[in-house]
Design a protein around this motif. Structure first.
Motif, short mmCIF file in Angstrom:
data_model
loop_
_atom_site.label_atom_id
_atom_site.label_comp_id
_atom_site.label_asym_id
_atom_site.label_seq_id
_atom_site.Cartn_x
_atom_site.Cartn_y
_atom_site.Cartn_z
N UNK A 12 30.27 4.45 -4.26
CA UNK A 12 31.48 4.12 -5.02
C UNK A 12 32.27 5.37 -5.39
N UNK A 13 31.61 6.40 -5.88
CA UNK A 13 32.33 7.59 -6.34
C UNK A 13 33.12 8.25 -5.22
N UNK A 14 32.69 8.06 -3.97
CA UNK A 14 33.37 8.72 -2.85
C UNK A 14 34.79 8.21 -2.66
N UNK A 15 35.04 6.97 -3.07
CA UNK A 15 36.39 6.43 -2.95
C UNK A 15 37.35 7.21 -3.85
N UNK A 16 36.94 7.44 -5.10
CA UNK A 16 37.80 8.13 -6.05
C UNK A 16 37.88 9.61 -5.73
N UNK A 17 36.83 10.15 -5.10
CA UNK A 17 36.91 11.53 -4.62
C UNK A 17 37.97 11.64 -3.52
N UNK A 18 38.08 10.60 -2.71
CA UNK A 18 39.08 10.58 -1.63
C UNK A 18 40.49 10.46 -2.21
N UNK A 19 40.66 9.57 -3.19
CA UNK A 19 41.97 9.35 -3.79
C UNK A 19 41.81 8.75 -5.18
N UNK A 20 42.49 9.33 -6.15
CA UNK A 20 42.47 8.80 -7.51
C UNK A 20 43.12 7.42 -7.58
N UNK A 21 43.89 7.06 -6.56
CA UNK A 21 44.56 5.76 -6.55
C UNK A 21 43.57 4.60 -6.48
N UNK A 22 42.34 4.87 -6.06
CA UNK A 22 41.33 3.82 -6.02
C UNK A 22 40.80 3.48 -7.42
N UNK A 23 40.91 4.40 -8.36
CA UNK A 23 40.32 4.21 -9.69
C UNK A 23 40.81 2.94 -10.39
N UNK A 24 42.12 2.64 -10.40
CA UNK A 24 42.56 1.43 -11.09
C UNK A 24 41.94 0.14 -10.54
N UNK A 25 41.61 0.12 -9.26
CA UNK A 25 40.97 -1.06 -8.69
C UNK A 25 39.60 -1.25 -9.33
N UNK A 26 38.83 -0.17 -9.43
CA UNK A 26 37.52 -0.26 -10.04
C UNK A 26 37.63 -0.62 -11.52
N UNK A 27 38.65 -0.09 -12.20
CA UNK A 27 38.88 -0.46 -13.60
C UNK A 27 39.15 -1.96 -13.71
N UNK A 28 39.97 -2.47 -12.81
CA UNK A 28 40.34 -3.89 -12.84
C UNK A 28 39.13 -4.80 -12.74
N UNK A 29 38.17 -4.43 -11.90
CA UNK A 29 36.99 -5.26 -11.68
C UNK A 29 35.80 -4.86 -12.56
N UNK A 30 35.99 -3.88 -13.44
CA UNK A 30 34.90 -3.46 -14.32
C UNK A 30 33.78 -2.75 -13.60
N UNK A 31 34.11 -2.05 -12.53
CA UNK A 31 33.11 -1.33 -11.72
C UNK A 31 33.00 0.11 -12.18
N UNK A 32 31.78 0.54 -12.45
CA UNK A 32 31.52 1.90 -12.93
C UNK A 32 31.51 2.86 -11.75
N UNK A 33 32.53 3.72 -11.69
CA UNK A 33 32.60 4.70 -10.60
C UNK A 33 32.31 6.11 -11.08
N UNK A 34 32.06 6.28 -12.38
CA UNK A 34 31.82 7.63 -12.90
C UNK A 34 30.34 7.85 -13.18
N UNK A 35 29.82 7.35 -14.29
CA UNK A 35 28.40 7.54 -14.60
C UNK A 35 27.50 6.85 -13.58
N UNK A 36 27.92 5.68 -13.11
CA UNK A 36 27.12 4.92 -12.16
C UNK A 36 27.69 4.92 -10.77
N UNK A 37 28.43 5.97 -10.43
CA UNK A 37 29.13 6.01 -9.15
C UNK A 37 28.30 6.39 -7.96
#
Length: 237
Positions: A12-37
């Motif tokens: 999961x974290x690799x998506x946000x490493x590729x582009x910060x634009x993916x972060x809002x999608x994970x926020x929308x679905x309540x997916x942990x991409x930082x501590x549990x990425x």
């Protein structure tokens, strides 16, 4: 346009490493991409009870957008400077101001909304912990990262400091995530009551923004900075 790489087995974290634009999608679905990425997209969707096909569809829409929001850095010094200027400095300004607003709203609306007492208590503890945490990072870890950048050898004590501090900072991040989740639960995911005044609405908006920004902040440290620092002497994070 980026290649479609929305693989369910991808971390999961690799998506946000590729582009910060993916972060809002994970926020929308309540997916942990930082501590549990550090888990796969499929596992993260299961944990968040999110439909993986819906998540992949949203990620693919972002992927097909022509905007470039990649998070690039040339050196550890540039990375730490970015974290300080983008996140730490903002927290130093926002946390005291938001704390004053939380106190105000709790005093005015606490009788009708008894949950605000818990919101106030949780936020005061969060603000104190976050301010201590960012100062410790800047005092203890970031100078060592800049020393690595300068090509200087680390002493045994400095290597042990990195190992100890990184583990401690990751634990702090977990505790912060738990407090933010508690604030979200107490406010029904920052839902605005019908009777809310402008200050009440502002408090909820700013708490929600604090949560979103902290997720990005923690991602940049847990999934980018800490592994980069540890890799210089072969340690695992």
């Amino acid at each position: 346009m980026m290649t479609d790489t929305i693989d369910p087995s991808r971390q999961v974290s690799s998506f946000v490493e590729e582009s910060l634009a993916f972060a809002p999608v994970f926020e929308e679905f309540g997916i942990d991409y930082c501590c549990g990425g550090d888990v796969s997209l499929a596992a993260a969707c299961d944990a968040a009870d999110a439909d993986i096909d819906d998540v992949r569809s949203e990620l693919r829409t972002v992927q097909e957008t022509e905007t470039d929001e990649s998070f690039d850095w040339e050196s550890l010094s540039e990375l730490t400077d970015h974290i300080v200027s983008t996140h730490h400095d903002r927290l130093r300004e926002e946390l005291p101001a938001l704390e004053a607003l939380v106190h105000k709203v709790a005093n005015v609306h606490g009788e009708d909304h008894p949950e605000l007492e818990a919101v106030e208590r949780e936020f005061v503890a969060l603000a104190e912990e976050m301010q201590t945490h960012i100062q410790e990072e800047e005092d203890d870890l970031f100078p060592i990262a800049r020393k690595i950048d300068a090509g200087e050898s680390l002493t045994g004590d400095e290597i042990r400091t990195i190992e100890r501090e990184v583990e401690g900072f990751e634990d702090d991040h977990e505790a912060t995530a738990e407090r933010l989740e508690r604030l979200s639960e107490l406010t029904d995911d920052y839902a605005v009551p019908e009777s809310a005044c402008a200050s009440y609405r502002s408090m909820l908006d700013r708490l929600a923004e604090l949560e979103r920004d902290t997720h990005l902040h923690v991602h940049k440290e847990n999934n980018v900075l800490f592994p980069a620092v540890a890799s210089t002497f072969g340690a695992d994070t």
